[in-house]
Design a protein around this motif. Structure first.
Motif: not given
Length: 249
Positions: A9-34
């Motif tokens: 859910r982005d800062d505006a509250g909208d849902l997005r499907y995001a891919v982070l396959d080649d970064t170190a940020m990851g998605t196993f978290s409460e917040r991340t950067v996409i």
């Protein structure tokens, strides 16, 4: 940080499907950067758990049938490894994309049986693949020795061996290699291609995601998913559930 994709859910509250396959940020978290350029909007009425569970496994057959080949309407499609999550979705998506006849193949006939309610016209075990000899397209999630052993009998059983057979190799759950006899290539219309990251350009994958998301949001594909709090990741990691586990904050 682990995790390569997520519904966020982005800062505006909208849902997005995001891919982070080649970064170190990851998605196993409460917040991340996409990167917005590597994400797509998801309708607000979508179930985030269902979309998070389905996008990755569904993408395998969606890209194979829409980006790797041009599937003719009315094609006969064989899905090998149809009892897994990706295979179950492949059976359903093949029908939605215009297949006239879908054969679901797997090791366990008991686990194959429910696939008829999802659109499979025929079921066969891995030692009965010659029954699916006249398929036009194969979506192969297993590879390995079962395929090496079944290929010649299957090709021999085809009514016309010169008719094109497009074999799309997607997964390797039964082994990373398969000893394919040269005769299988010389004396048939067999064409073996792969599908996955590397065979489909990143921009083409992103271009295919909105229509896949729309299909999933419509409810046209059965998705078996279970939400698990991220705090329980250690115990859930070794779960043997057939449901797709989705970690939520």
């Amino acid at each position: 940080m682990p995790g390569i994709d997520a519904v966020v859910r982005d800062d505006a509250g909208d849902l997005r499907y995001a891919v982070l396959d080649d970064t170190a940020m990851g998605t196993f978290s409460e917040r991340t950067v996409i990167e917005l350029a590597r994400s797509i909007p998801i309708p607000s009425n979508a179930d985030p758990v269902q979309i998070a569970a389905a996008m990755n496994p569904a993408m395998s057959s969606w890209l194979a049938l829409r980006s790797r080949i041009t599937m003719a309407p009315g094609s006969r499609v064989l899905v090998i490894g149809a009892t897994g999550n990706a295979g179950r979705m492949a059976v359903q998506l093949a029908k939605l994309l215009g297949a006239s006849h879908v054969i679901a193949a797997g090791r366990d006939r008991g686990r194959l049986a429910p696939l008829q309610a999802l659109g499979a016209d025929e079921l066969c075990t891995l030692d009965e693949l010659d029954r699916a000899a006249d398929a036009d397209i194969v979506l192969d999630y297993i590879w390995g020795d079962p395929i090496a052993n079944a290929l010649i009998p299957m090709l021999t059983a085809r009514r016309d061996r010169s008719t094109p057979l497009t074999w799309i190799q997607i997964g390797t759950v039964a082994g990373p290699t398969a000893a394919i006899p040269g005769a299988a290539l010389r004396s048939s219309g067999l064409e073996i291609i792969g599908s996955g990251i590397g065979s489909v350009r990143a921009r083409d994958i992103l271009a295919a995601l909105p229509s896949l998301a729309e299909t999933l949001v419509s409810g046209a594909v059965e998705v078996r998913a279970r939400a698990v709090p991220l705090a329980e990741v250690a115990s859930a990691w070794t779960s043997t559930s057939e449901e797709r586990i989705v970690f939520v904050p």
